[in-house]
Design a protein around this motif. Sequence first.
Motif, PDB file in Angstrom:
ATOM      1  N   SER A 132       0.779  -1.247  -0.006  1.00  8.15           N
ATOM      2  CA  SER A 132      -0.149   0.089   0.124  1.00  8.15           C
ATOM      3  C   SER A 132       0.815   1.410  -0.045  1.00  8.15           C
ATOM      4  O   SER A 132       0.229   2.170   0.611  1.00  8.15           O
ATOM      5  N   VAL A 133       1.989   1.048  -0.641  1.00 11.72           N
ATOM      6  CA  VAL A 133       2.928   2.452  -0.890  1.00 11.72           C
ATOM      7  C   VAL A 133       2.614   3.031  -2.065  1.00 11.72           C
ATOM      8  O   VAL A 133       2.757   2.320  -3.040  1.00 11.72           O
ATOM      9  N   LEU A 134       2.060   4.124  -1.893  1.00  5.56           N
ATOM     10  CA  LEU A 134       1.873   5.172  -3.268  1.00  5.56           C
ATOM     11  C   LEU A 134       2.967   5.979  -3.443  1.00  5.56           C
ATOM     12  O   LEU A 134       3.578   6.735  -2.630  1.00  5.56           O
ATOM     13  N   SER A 135       3.585   5.880  -4.594  1.00  7.68           N
ATOM     14  CA  SER A 135       4.739   6.674  -4.880  1.00  7.68           C
ATOM     15  C   SER A 135       4.553   7.570  -6.062  1.00  7.68           C
ATOM     16  O   SER A 135       3.542   7.378  -6.996  1.00  7.68           O
ATOM     17  N   GLU A 165       5.997  13.040   8.310  1.00 12.56           N
ATOM     18  CA  GLU A 165       5.722  11.764   8.966  1.00 12.56           C
ATOM     19  C   GLU A 165       5.168  11.129   7.804  1.00 12.56           C
ATOM     20  O   GLU A 165       4.403  11.386   6.960  1.00 12.56           O
ATOM     21  N   HIS A 166       5.754   9.630   7.571  1.00 12.49           N
ATOM     22  CA  HIS A 166       5.231   8.779   6.573  1.00 12.49           C
ATOM     23  C   HIS A 166       5.676   8.992   5.436  1.00 12.49           C
ATOM     24  O   HIS A 166       5.287   8.330   4.280  1.00 12.49           O
ATOM     25  N   ILE A 167       6.489   9.866   5.153  1.00  5.07           N
ATOM     26  CA  ILE A 167       6.715  10.408   3.614  1.00  5.07           C
ATOM     27  C   ILE A 167       8.502  10.014   3.619  1.00  5.07           C
ATOM     28  O   ILE A 167       9.427  10.350   4.425  1.00  5.07           O
ATOM     29  N   SER A 168       8.785   9.355   2.398  1.00  5.03           N
ATOM     30  CA  SER A 168      10.178   9.124   2.257  1.00  5.03           C
ATOM     31  C   SER A 168      10.522   9.440   0.691  1.00  5.03           C
ATOM     32  O   SER A 168       9.547   9.478  -0.020  1.00  5.03           O
ATOM     33  N   VAL A 169      11.819   9.987   0.664  1.00  2.00           N
ATOM     34  CA  VAL A 169      12.293  10.409  -0.586  1.00  2.00           C
ATOM     35  C   VAL A 169      13.427   9.601  -1.013  1.00  2.00           C
ATOM     36  O   VAL A 169      14.393   9.378  -0.147  1.00  2.00           O
ATOM     37  N   ASN A 170      13.295   9.026  -2.415  1.00  2.00           N
ATOM     38  CA  ASN A 170      14.526   8.079  -3.121  1.00  2.00           C
ATOM     39  C   ASN A 170      14.690   8.908  -4.294  1.00  2.00           C
ATOM     40  O   ASN A 170      14.017   8.602  -5.412  1.00  2.00           O
ATOM     41  N   ILE A 174       9.026  10.356  -4.453  1.00  2.00           N
ATOM     42  CA  ILE A 174       8.142  10.482  -3.224  1.00  2.00           C
ATOM     43  C   ILE A 174       7.192   9.393  -3.044  1.00  2.00           C
ATOM     44  O   ILE A 174       6.276   9.020  -3.886  1.00  2.00           O
ATOM     45  N   SER A 175       7.321   8.699  -1.779  1.00  2.00           N
ATOM     46  CA  SER A 175       6.411   7.613  -1.458  1.00  2.00           C
ATOM     47  C   SER A 175       5.987   7.903  -0.027  1.00  2.00           C
ATOM     48  O   SER A 175       6.680   8.578   0.879  1.00  2.00           O
ATOM     49  N   VAL A 176       4.763   7.418  -0.003  1.00  2.00           N
ATOM     50  CA  VAL A 176       3.869   7.525   1.196  1.00  2.00           C
ATOM     51  C   VAL A 176       2.954   6.136   1.355  1.00  2.00           C
ATOM     52  O   VAL A 176       2.554   5.936   0.316  1.00  2.00           O
ATOM     53  N   THR A 177       3.004   5.658   2.799  1.00  2.00           N
ATOM     54  CA  THR A 177       2.219   4.504   3.010  1.00  2.00           C
ATOM     55  C   THR A 177       0.739   4.998   3.024  1.00  2.00           C
ATOM     56  O   THR A 177       0.363   5.532   4.041  1.00  2.00           O
ATOM     57  N   ALA A 178      -0.092   4.473   1.982  1.00  2.00           N
ATOM     58  CA  ALA A 178      -1.483   4.836   2.017  1.00  2.00           C
ATOM     59  C   ALA A 178      -2.166   3.762   2.901  1.00  2.00           C
ATOM     60  O   ALA A 178      -3.202   3.264   2.311  1.00  2.00           O
ATOM     61  N   LYS A 179      -1.982   3.733   4.116  1.00  2.00           N
ATOM     62  CA  LYS A 179      -2.758   2.668   5.085  1.00  2.00           C
ATOM     63  C   LYS A 179      -2.774   3.241   6.360  1.00  2.00           C
ATOM     64  O   LYS A 179      -2.031   4.394   6.861  1.00  2.00           O
ATOM     65  N   ILE A 193      -5.468   1.522   0.439  1.00  2.00           N
ATOM     66  CA  ILE A 193      -5.702   2.000  -0.860  1.00  2.00           C
ATOM     67  C   ILE A 193      -5.052   0.810  -1.515  1.00  2.00           C
ATOM     68  O   ILE A 193      -4.155   0.240  -1.497  1.00  2.00           O
ATOM     69  N   LYS A 194      -6.153   0.367  -2.560  1.00  2.00           N
ATOM     70  CA  LYS A 194      -6.013  -0.717  -3.415  1.00  2.00           C
ATOM     71  C   LYS A 194      -5.858  -0.349  -5.030  1.00  2.00           C
ATOM     72  O   LYS A 194      -5.161  -1.121  -5.704  1.00  2.00           O
ATOM     73  N   GLU A 195      -6.383   0.758  -5.137  1.00  2.00           N
ATOM     74  CA  GLU A 195      -6.272   1.271  -6.531  1.00  2.00           C
ATOM     75  C   GLU A 195      -6.098   2.905  -6.435  1.00  2.00           C
ATOM     76  O   GLU A 195      -6.730   3.632  -5.565  1.00  2.00           O
ATOM     77  N   PHE A 196      -5.323   3.298  -7.619  1.00  2.00           N
ATOM     78  CA  PHE A 196      -5.204   4.796  -7.610  1.00  2.00           C
ATOM     79  C   PHE A 196      -4.720   5.260  -8.958  1.00  2.00           C
ATOM     80  O   PHE A 196      -3.736   5.151  -9.382  1.00  2.00           O
ATOM     81  N   THR A 197      -6.028   5.466  -9.628  1.00  2.00           N
ATOM     82  CA  THR A 197      -5.942   5.839 -11.081  1.00  2.00           C
ATOM     83  C   THR A 197      -6.331   7.313 -11.504  1.00  2.00           C
ATOM     84  O   THR A 197      -7.416   7.681 -11.296  1.00  2.00           O
TER      85      THR A 197
END
Length: 247
Positions: A132-135, A165-170, A174-179, A193-197
């Motif tokens: 559930s990581v949204l990037s 909090e909950h945000i990481s940068v690589n 940018i990634s955030v755990t959508a949970k 989150i299961k879908e993000f379109t």
Amino acid sequence: MSKKKKKTIVITIFILIFVTAVIFICRCISLAFTDNISDKYTLDEGYDNTFLKSLLVGAAFGKEFEIGETEFNTYINRKYCIDPNDGGSGADHIMIYFHDKEPAEIYAHIFIKGFQFAVRSKLKFSLDGETSVLSARLFEAYVGELAIPDNILSYILSKVFENKEHISVNGTTISVTAKYTYSIKDYDIDLYIKEFTPADGEVRCKTNSLTGQALKVVGEYITSDEGREALSGIYNSIKDKVASWFG
């Protein structure tokens, strides 16, 4: 050619290179501090603070639902933007525009070490269904009107989102755990989150079913020692109440 003449030519070339470099640097600085996109990153006064409500309503049975740009941007502005006067680095305005079958666009007003910039970039979203990581990967970025390479973009992102909090940068992602996990005694109810379109002006989302999660927790509780004891107490109370009706 005399040594004096050679020396004069070398000095002249050096001066020309130096002047060209200074002009180039000044031009880059001017472009970087240019802000022609304030209307793009500014949220309208008539904001829509219904993001969480839409999320919960859509999650009730785990069916697909839509989140509009205004809803989404109101939420991320309230959650991730900070006041420049508080010190440090960050963003005080962020706007994302969604498109169907094309990269989304992000516009923001940021501040780093006392300097303020208007930035823009294209971005592509991806969702890891297992974690559930949204990037969001940013590319073709500009600071003001100056195009910047990925290493500078990576530095900017690391500063803007540091200590968030909950945000990481690589790199430029940018990634955030959508949970979100809600605990009731020894039991957890997860919303993720299961879908993000992305689509034109909105994003289509789908979560797990909160109803299903709640029923699962209820089932686990009922079969536990504590649950059986609670049910026994409820049953005895009902039995005693019915018996009292018949005196």
